[in-house]
Write a protein that holds these residues in place. Structure first.
Motif, short mmCIF file in Angstrom:
data_model
loop_
_atom_site.label_atom_id
_atom_site.label_comp_id
_atom_site.label_asym_id
_atom_site.label_seq_id
_atom_site.Cartn_x
_atom_site.Cartn_y
_atom_site.Cartn_z
N ASP A 77 0.81 -1.22 0.00
CA ASP A 77 0.00 0.00 0.00
C ASP A 77 0.84 1.27 0.00
O ASP A 77 0.30 2.37 0.01
N ARG A 78 2.18 1.13 0.00
CA ARG A 78 3.01 2.32 0.11
C ARG A 78 3.00 3.09 -1.20
O ARG A 78 3.04 2.52 -2.29
N VAL A 79 3.00 4.42 -1.06
CA VAL A 79 3.00 5.30 -2.21
C VAL A 79 4.44 5.63 -2.58
O VAL A 79 5.29 5.82 -1.72
N GLY A 80 4.71 5.72 -3.89
CA GLY A 80 6.05 6.10 -4.33
C GLY A 80 6.87 4.88 -4.69
O GLY A 80 6.43 3.73 -4.61
N ARG A 81 8.11 5.15 -5.10
CA ARG A 81 8.99 4.09 -5.56
C ARG A 81 9.53 3.29 -4.37
O ARG A 81 10.11 3.86 -3.45
N PRO A 82 9.35 1.97 -4.36
CA PRO A 82 9.83 1.17 -3.22
C PRO A 82 11.35 1.09 -3.20
O PRO A 82 12.00 1.13 -4.25
N SER A 83 11.90 0.99 -2.00
CA SER A 83 13.35 0.88 -1.85
C SER A 83 13.80 -0.53 -2.23
O SER A 83 13.15 -1.52 -1.89
N HIS A 84 14.91 -0.61 -2.95
CA HIS A 84 15.46 -1.91 -3.33
C HIS A 84 15.83 -2.70 -2.07
O HIS A 84 16.30 -2.14 -1.07
N VAL A 85 15.64 -4.01 -2.14
CA VAL A 85 15.98 -4.90 -1.04
C VAL A 85 17.29 -5.60 -1.36
O VAL A 85 17.45 -6.17 -2.44
N VAL A 86 18.23 -5.54 -0.43
CA VAL A 86 19.56 -6.11 -0.61
C VAL A 86 19.68 -7.35 0.27
O VAL A 86 19.49 -7.28 1.49
N GLY A 87 19.96 -8.49 -0.35
CA GLY A 87 20.10 -9.74 0.39
C GLY A 87 21.29 -10.54 -0.07
O GLY A 87 21.95 -10.18 -1.06
N PRO A 88 21.63 -11.62 0.64
CA PRO A 88 22.74 -12.48 0.21
C PRO A 88 22.51 -12.99 -1.21
O PRO A 88 21.38 -13.31 -1.59
N HIS A 89 23.56 -13.09 -1.99
CA HIS A 89 23.45 -13.58 -3.36
C HIS A 89 23.07 -15.06 -3.35
O HIS A 89 23.67 -15.87 -2.63
N SER A 90 22.07 -15.41 -4.15
CA SER A 90 21.58 -16.79 -4.14
C SER A 90 22.60 -17.79 -4.65
O SER A 90 22.48 -18.99 -4.39
N ALA A 91 23.60 -17.30 -5.39
CA ALA A 91 24.67 -18.19 -5.87
C ALA A 91 26.03 -17.71 -5.36
O ALA A 91 27.06 -17.91 -6.00
N GLY A 92 26.01 -17.05 -4.20
CA GLY A 92 27.23 -16.48 -3.66
C GLY A 92 28.17 -17.52 -3.06
O GLY A 92 27.89 -18.72 -3.09
N PRO A 93 29.27 -17.07 -2.50
CA PRO A 93 30.26 -17.99 -1.94
C PRO A 93 29.75 -18.71 -0.70
O PRO A 93 28.80 -18.27 -0.05
N VAL A 94 30.38 -19.82 -0.39
CA VAL A 94 30.01 -20.63 0.76
C VAL A 94 31.26 -20.97 1.56
O VAL A 94 32.39 -20.76 1.11
N VAL A 95 31.04 -21.48 2.75
CA VAL A 95 32.11 -22.08 3.55
C VAL A 95 31.68 -23.49 3.91
O VAL A 95 30.49 -23.84 3.82
N VAL A 96 32.64 -24.29 4.32
CA VAL A 96 32.34 -25.63 4.83
C VAL A 96 32.55 -25.60 6.34
O VAL A 96 33.65 -25.24 6.82
N ALA A 97 31.51 -25.93 7.09
CA ALA A 97 31.59 -25.99 8.55
C ALA A 97 31.58 -27.44 8.99
O ALA A 97 30.83 -28.26 8.44
N VAL A 98 32.41 -27.75 9.97
CA VAL A 98 32.55 -29.13 10.45
C VAL A 98 32.45 -29.15 11.97
O VAL A 98 33.10 -28.35 12.65
N ASP A 99 31.63 -30.03 12.49
CA ASP A 99 31.49 -30.22 13.95
C ASP A 99 32.01 -31.61 14.30
O ASP A 99 31.39 -32.62 13.95
N VAL A 100 33.14 -31.65 14.98
CA VAL A 100 33.75 -32.92 15.40
C VAL A 100 33.28 -33.21 16.82
O VAL A 100 33.55 -32.43 17.74
N ASP A 101 32.58 -34.31 17.02
CA ASP A 101 32.18 -34.73 18.36
C ASP A 101 32.79 -36.10 18.64
O ASP A 101 33.43 -36.70 17.77
N VAL A 102 32.57 -36.61 19.82
CA VAL A 102 33.21 -37.86 20.22
C VAL A 102 32.70 -39.03 19.40
O VAL A 102 33.47 -39.92 19.02
N THR A 103 31.41 -39.04 19.09
CA THR A 103 30.81 -40.20 18.43
C THR A 103 30.55 -40.00 16.95
O THR A 103 30.25 -40.96 16.24
N HIS A 104 30.62 -38.75 16.46
CA HIS A 104 30.28 -38.50 15.07
C HIS A 104 30.91 -37.20 14.58
O HIS A 104 31.35 -36.37 15.38
N VAL A 105 30.94 -37.04 13.27
CA VAL A 105 31.38 -35.80 12.65
C VAL A 105 30.27 -35.33 11.72
O VAL A 105 29.71 -36.11 10.94
N THR A 106 29.91 -34.04 11.84
CA THR A 106 28.89 -33.45 10.99
C THR A 106 29.51 -32.34 10.17
O THR A 106 30.34 -31.58 10.67
#
Length: 407
Positions: A77-106
């Motif tokens: 319902d807002r009047v005027g030109r809406p402000s652009h929305v800036v979000g993370p790139h859908s194909a942007g860079p990633v990291v690999v996270a690893v959780d080492v526990d006693v019984t398993h690794v995720t």
């Protein structure tokens, strides 16, 4: 006639200042999007205190780097030109996270904004895995993730249940893994190659880092994340900064001796706190013969919620010790909030009154109560904290973070 300014002198420094400011502002915008998700240009303008045109130019730079993308909202319902929305790139860079526990690794691939894109886990067997076995497993897992993705991978972050010297990436002591002075970061770099940065941190320290970034610790300058698995540890934020100690050993509250005649701990002492509130203790008190695991511990809480007398008695007994431990932490650190993670989340959900009664008994000034909360990200807090380690270089300088372009 004066001598010309030498190359690299004051003139060069003056010329470098605008570039430094630009990099700083780019990092600020990327940090806001990483922590809060999609934001409008108007919101970013307000947060940075700069002009709309400056924000527009900075967002264009980040878009060109493949780190963010813009969209234009439709409808409303807002009047005027809406402000652009800036979000993370859908194909942007990633990291690999690893959780080492006693019984398993995720392990998981995680994008900007803490988005978990792919997650897998593997049990390591009834006996603790050796550092070399864990390094081989992690290297194989990371290699599989790399081959299955076409994104830029910035690095690998690892969470381990032991003390960590961040600069050398060495696990000092991990009693439940039976590790001592393990150069885990070097072992992984040998297998993955030097092009992929590897960072290592303690599980509790990384859990509180994730919750501080965008979870239930957000906005708290003084907070403790008490994590319970087979081992017990605390990630601590004091005056807004992580408390790590001289060589990464701060927060090892699981090895505070609470009863010198108590059960023997993996660290060699008797009566450590984790022998009373860790997963092994909970299963023993509940009369469960199963080895510690997420499933076997969950079964105890399910039985307790269902009215099983022995399971409920076990959880309440653990809750009493948890309350005592929190009381000691409150007396020492005076935190605003204590987050209970791992299996201690279940203890809080089932037996909060028992924890609060013990806290009242052991806290120096119970008239100033501490907030007891659950982690927003549950068991993923450790993974997301490990991801924060791997994203650190990018968030500091979007232009300079190393990365590997995947085939």
């Amino acid at each position: 006639m004066s001598n010309p300014e030498p190359l690299g002198g004051a003139a060069a420094k003056a010329a470098a200042r605008p570039d430094a400011i630009r990099r700083h502002n780019l990092a600020l915008i990327l940090g806001h999007v990483h922590r809060d998700g999609a934001l409008t240009r108007a919101q970013l303008t307000q947060r940075l205190g700069v002009s709309r045109s400056t924000v527009g130019a900075l967002v264009s730079d980040l878009t060109a780097l493949g780190l963010v993308e813009e969209s234009v909202p439709s409808g409303g319902d807002r009047v005027g030109r809406p402000s652009h929305v800036v979000g993370p790139h859908s194909a942007g860079p990633v990291v690999v996270a690893v959780d080492v526990d006693v019984t398993h690794v995720t392990w998981a691939t995680i994008g900007i904004g803490g988005v978990v894109l792919e997650r897998r886990s593997q049990e390591t067997g009834p006996r603790p895995a050796t550092p070399e076995q864990v390094a081989d497993l992690v290297a194989a897992a990371v290699g599989g993730l790399l081959r299955g993705s076409r994104r830029t991978v910035l690095g690998v972050g690892l969470s381990v249940p032991g003390t960590v010297e961040r600069h050398t990436r060495t696990v000092g002591v991990a009693p439940n893994l039976q590790w001592r002075d393990v150069p885990l970061g070097d072992l992984l770099t040998e297998r993955l190659g030097p092009a992929l940065p590897v960072a290592v941190g303690n599980d509790a320290d990384l859990s509180v880092l994730a919750e501080l970034s965008r979870g239930t610790a957000r906005g708290c300058d003084d907070v403790v994340y008490l994590i319970g698995r087979i081992g017990v540890g605390a990630g601590i934020i004091v005056n807004g900064a992580p408390l790590q100690g001289r060589d990464g050993r701060a927060g090892e509250v699981g090895h505070n001796v609470v009863d010198a005649t108590g059960p023997r701990c993996h660290c060699g002492k008797q009566g450590c706190l984790e022998t009373f509130i860790g997963d092994t203790a909970l299963l023993r008190l509940a009369g469960h013969d199963a080895a510690p695991s997420e499933e076997s511990v969950a079964a105890v809480f399910e039985a307790a919620r269902g009215g099983d007398r022995q399971a409920l008695t076990a959880v309440r007994a653990v809750a009493g010790w948890v309350g005592q431990a929190i009381g000691n932490l409150v007396n020492t650190l005076n935190p605003q909030r204590v987050i209970l993670g791992g299996s201690l989340s279940g203890v809080l959900e089932v037996a909060r009154p028992e924890i609060e009664r013990a806290l009242q008994r052991y806290a120096f000034d119970p008239g100033h109560p501490v907030e007891l909360t659950l982690p927003r990200f549950g068991v993923d807090s450790t993974l997301l904290g490990a991801a924060e380690l791997a994203f650190a270089a990018l968030l500091e300088d979007p232009f300079s973070a190393p990365g590997a372009m995947l085939p």
